[in-house]
Design a protein around this motif. Structure first.
Motif, PDB file in Angstrom:
ATOM      1  N   ALA A  31     -26.515  -4.989   4.274  1.00 24.99           N
ATOM      2  CA  ALA A  31     -25.936  -3.755   3.738  1.00 24.99           C
ATOM      3  C   ALA A  31     -25.947  -3.760   2.212  1.00 24.99           C
ATOM      4  CB  ALA A  31     -24.508  -3.585   4.245  1.00 24.99           C
ATOM      5  N   PHE A  32     -25.454  -2.674   1.655  1.00 20.18           N
ATOM      6  CA  PHE A  32     -25.276  -2.486   0.211  1.00 20.18           C
ATOM      7  C   PHE A  32     -26.581  -2.596  -0.579  1.00 20.18           C
ATOM      8  CE2 PHE A  32     -21.328  -4.843   1.634  1.00 20.18           C
ATOM      9  CZ  PHE A  32     -20.622  -3.695   1.928  1.00 20.18           C
ATOM     10  N   PRO A  33     -27.641  -1.896  -0.141  1.00 17.29           N
ATOM     11  CA  PRO A  33     -28.901  -1.980  -0.879  1.00 17.29           C
ATOM     12  C   PRO A  33     -28.808  -1.296  -2.239  1.00 17.29           C
ATOM     13  CG  PRO A  33     -29.031  -0.229   0.727  1.00 17.29           C
ATOM     14  CD  PRO A  33     -27.711  -0.936   0.961  1.00 17.29           C
ATOM     15  N   MET A  34     -29.539  -1.836  -3.201  1.00 25.35           N
ATOM     16  CA  MET A  34     -29.602  -1.233  -4.524  1.00 25.35           C
ATOM     17  C   MET A  34     -30.945  -1.591  -5.155  1.00 25.35           C
ATOM     18  SD  MET A  34     -27.100  -1.735  -7.793  1.00 25.35           S
ATOM     19  CE  MET A  34     -25.812  -0.702  -7.141  1.00 25.35           C
ATOM     20  N   PHE A  35     -31.613  -0.587  -5.729  1.00 27.13           N
ATOM     21  CA  PHE A  35     -32.876  -0.814  -6.413  1.00 27.13           C
ATOM     22  C   PHE A  35     -32.631  -1.135  -7.882  1.00 27.13           C
ATOM     23  CE2 PHE A  35     -34.672   1.477  -2.820  1.00 27.13           C
ATOM     24  CZ  PHE A  35     -35.846   0.767  -2.595  1.00 27.13           C
ATOM     25  N   SER A  36     -33.550  -1.911  -8.459  1.00 24.39           N
ATOM     26  CA  SER A  36     -33.522  -2.131  -9.901  1.00 24.39           C
ATOM     27  C   SER A  36     -33.880  -0.807 -10.577  1.00 24.39           C
ATOM     28  CB  SER A  36     -34.520  -3.229 -10.291  1.00 24.39           C
ATOM     29  OG  SER A  36     -35.846  -2.849  -9.938  1.00 24.39           O
ATOM     30  N   TYR A  37     -33.564  -0.699 -11.856  1.00 22.99           N
ATOM     31  CA  TYR A  37     -33.842   0.548 -12.581  1.00 22.99           C
ATOM     32  C   TYR A  37     -35.319   0.907 -12.572  1.00 22.99           C
ATOM     33  CZ  TYR A  37     -29.069   0.708 -14.265  1.00 22.99           C
ATOM     34  OH  TYR A  37     -27.709   0.780 -14.336  1.00 22.99           O
ATOM     35  N   ASP A  38     -36.198  -0.084 -12.583  1.00 23.05           N
ATOM     36  CA  ASP A  38     -37.630   0.203 -12.589  1.00 23.05           C
ATOM     37  C   ASP A  38     -38.211   0.373 -11.185  1.00 23.05           C
ATOM     38  OD1 ASP A  38     -37.712  -2.412 -11.626  1.00 23.05           O
ATOM     39  OD2 ASP A  38     -38.773  -3.223 -13.366  1.00 23.05           O
ATOM     40  N   GLY A  39     -37.381   0.192 -10.142  1.00 20.04           N
ATOM     41  CA  GLY A  39     -37.836   0.385  -8.762  1.00 20.04           C
ATOM     42  C   GLY A  39     -38.701  -0.729  -8.220  1.00 20.04           C
ATOM     43  N   LYS A  40     -38.791  -1.840  -8.926  1.00 19.66           N
ATOM     44  CA  LYS A  40     -39.657  -2.939  -8.490  1.00 19.66           C
ATOM     45  C   LYS A  40     -38.938  -3.979  -7.631  1.00 19.66           C
ATOM     46  CE  LYS A  40     -42.868  -2.514 -12.315  1.00 19.66           C
ATOM     47  NZ  LYS A  40     -43.509  -3.203 -13.438  1.00 19.66           N
ATOM     48  N   LYS A  41     -37.621  -3.962  -7.621  1.00 17.93           N
ATOM     49  CA  LYS A  41     -36.824  -4.938  -6.851  1.00 17.93           C
ATOM     50  C   LYS A  41     -35.786  -4.204  -6.020  1.00 17.93           C
ATOM     51  CE  LYS A  41     -38.174  -8.794  -9.157  1.00 17.93           C
ATOM     52  NZ  LYS A  41     -38.940  -9.814  -8.537  1.00 17.93           N
ATOM     53  N   ILE A  42     -35.427  -4.797  -4.902  1.00 19.77           N
ATOM     54  CA  ILE A  42     -34.315  -4.316  -4.091  1.00 19.77           C
ATOM     55  C   ILE A  42     -33.359  -5.493  -3.886  1.00 19.77           C
ATOM     56  CG2 ILE A  42     -35.533  -4.715  -1.906  1.00 19.77           C
ATOM     57  CD1 ILE A  42     -33.930  -2.297  -0.773  1.00 19.77           C
ATOM     58  N   ALA A  43     -32.094  -5.239  -4.060  1.00 23.63           N
ATOM     59  CA  ALA A  43     -31.063  -6.246  -3.810  1.00 23.63           C
ATOM     60  C   ALA A  43     -30.228  -5.748  -2.630  1.00 23.63           C
ATOM     61  CB  ALA A  43     -30.189  -6.435  -5.032  1.00 23.63           C
ATOM     62  N   PHE A  44     -29.774  -6.660  -1.790  1.00 23.40           N
ATOM     63  CA  PHE A  44     -28.923  -6.299  -0.663  1.00 23.40           C
ATOM     64  C   PHE A  44     -28.095  -7.509  -0.263  1.00 23.40           C
ATOM     65  CE2 PHE A  44     -32.803  -7.974   1.093  1.00 23.40           C
ATOM     66  CZ  PHE A  44     -32.439  -8.684   2.221  1.00 23.40           C
ATOM     67  N   CYS A  45     -27.024  -7.263   0.450  1.00 23.96           N
ATOM     68  CA  CYS A  45     -26.154  -8.337   0.942  1.00 23.96           C
ATOM     69  C   CYS A  45     -26.447  -8.577   2.413  1.00 23.96           C
ATOM     70  CB  CYS A  45     -24.692  -7.956   0.767  1.00 23.96           C
ATOM     71  SG  CYS A  45     -24.233  -7.812  -0.969  1.00 23.96           S
ATOM     72  N   SER A  46     -26.336  -9.824   2.836  1.00 27.28           N
ATOM     73  CA  SER A  46     -26.621 -10.172   4.227  1.00 27.28           C
ATOM     74  C   SER A  46     -25.863 -11.429   4.635  1.00 27.28           C
ATOM     75  CB  SER A  46     -28.123 -10.409   4.412  1.00 27.28           C
ATOM     76  OG  SER A  46     -28.412 -10.757   5.749  1.00 27.28           O
ATOM     77  N   ASN A  47     -25.601 -11.534   5.931  1.00 31.01           N
ATOM     78  CA  ASN A  47     -25.012 -12.740   6.503  1.00 31.01           C
ATOM     79  C   ASN A  47     -26.080 -13.656   7.085  1.00 31.01           C
ATOM     80  OD1 ASN A  47     -22.424 -10.662   7.611  1.00 31.01           O
ATOM     81  ND2 ASN A  47     -22.163 -12.176   6.039  1.00 31.01           N
ATOM     82  N   ARG A  48     -27.342 -13.328   6.888  1.00 26.60           N
ATOM     83  CA  ARG A  48     -28.430 -14.138   7.457  1.00 26.60           C
ATOM     84  C   ARG A  48     -28.476 -15.518   6.810  1.00 26.60           C
ATOM     85  NH1 ARG A  48     -33.681 -11.004   6.359  1.00 26.60           N
ATOM     86  NH2 ARG A  48     -32.312  -9.220   6.434  1.00 26.60           N
ATOM     87  N   GLN A  49     -29.008 -16.460   7.552  1.00 22.18           N
ATOM     88  CA  GLN A  49     -29.259 -17.804   7.034  1.00 22.18           C
ATOM     89  C   GLN A  49     -30.409 -18.401   7.813  1.00 22.18           C
ATOM     90  OE1 GLN A  49     -25.764 -20.176   7.447  1.00 22.18           O
ATOM     91  NE2 GLN A  49     -25.674 -19.985   9.633  1.00 22.18           N
ATOM     92  N   SER A  50     -31.083 -19.375   7.268  1.00 25.64           N
ATOM     93  CA  SER A  50     -32.299 -19.904   7.878  1.00 25.64           C
ATOM     94  C   SER A  50     -32.055 -20.569   9.230  1.00 25.64           C
ATOM     95  CB  SER A  50     -33.000 -20.880   6.937  1.00 25.64           C
ATOM     96  OG  SER A  50     -32.162 -21.971   6.650  1.00 25.64           O
ATOM     97  N   SER A  51     -30.846 -21.070   9.477  1.00 25.30           N
ATOM     98  CA  SER A  51     -30.568 -21.741  10.755  1.00 25.30           C
ATOM     99  C   SER A  51     -30.374 -20.743  11.893  1.00 25.30           C
ATOM    100  CB  SER A  51     -29.325 -22.610  10.629  1.00 25.30           C
ATOM    101  OG  SER A  51     -28.175 -21.792  10.485  1.00 25.30           O
ATOM    102  N   ARG A  52     -30.257 -19.455  11.568  1.00 26.23           N
ATOM    103  CA  ARG A  52     -30.065 -18.383  12.552  1.00 26.23           C
ATOM    104  C   ARG A  52     -28.718 -18.473  13.277  1.00 26.23           C
ATOM    105  NH1 ARG A  52     -34.389 -14.928  11.669  1.00 26.23           N
ATOM    106  NH2 ARG A  52     -36.310 -16.075  11.624  1.00 26.23           N
ATOM    107  N   LYS A  53     -27.791 -19.301  12.787  1.00 28.50           N
ATOM    108  CA  LYS A  53     -26.460 -19.393  13.389  1.00 28.50           C
ATOM    109  C   LYS A  53     -25.567 -18.303  12.805  1.00 28.50           C
ATOM    110  CE  LYS A  53     -26.764 -24.344  14.148  1.00 28.50           C
ATOM    111  NZ  LYS A  53     -26.304 -25.651  13.717  1.00 28.50           N
ATOM    112  N   PRO A  54     -24.698 -17.705  13.624  1.00 31.89           N
ATOM    113  CA  PRO A  54     -23.786 -16.670  13.104  1.00 31.89           C
ATOM    114  C   PRO A  54     -22.898 -17.232  11.997  1.00 31.89           C
ATOM    115  CG  PRO A  54     -23.758 -16.698  15.496  1.00 31.89           C
ATOM    116  CD  PRO A  54     -24.533 -17.910  15.051  1.00 31.89           C
TER     117      PRO A  54
END
Length: 80
Positions: A31-54
């Motif tokens: 959630a909470f996506p936001m683009f950089s001012y130049d539109g080249k990057k997107i930032a977002f928040c996530s609960n994901r992790q590489s182990s795939r555990k909740p």
């Protein structure tokens, strides 16, 4: 995901309401996506992790925005 958790995904849509498309999804909180001012990057928040555990740990991700992704970009899978 453990009980009580919510699954959020990030979508984009045209100004006229057409073209709804899911752009970020991990079957967890994204959630909470936001683009950089130049539109080249997107930032977002996530609960994901590489182990795939909740988890309830929320991290901020920053990614390059690719306007017209190639097949290799669309098929990208995160580490397992």
């Amino acid at each position: 995901m453990d009980k009580g958790g919510r699954i959020f995904s990030v979508f984009m849509v045209n100004i006229d309401g057409s073209g709804l498309q899911k752009i970020i999804s991990s079957n967890t909180f994204d959630a909470f996506p936001m683009f950089s001012y130049d539109g080249k990057k997107i930032a977002f928040c996530s609960n994901r992790q590489s182990s795939r555990k909740p988890t309830h740990d929320t991290n901020v991700f920053v990614a390059d925005w690719i306007e017209k992704p190639e097949k290799v970009d669309l098929d990208f899978k995160s580490l397992k």
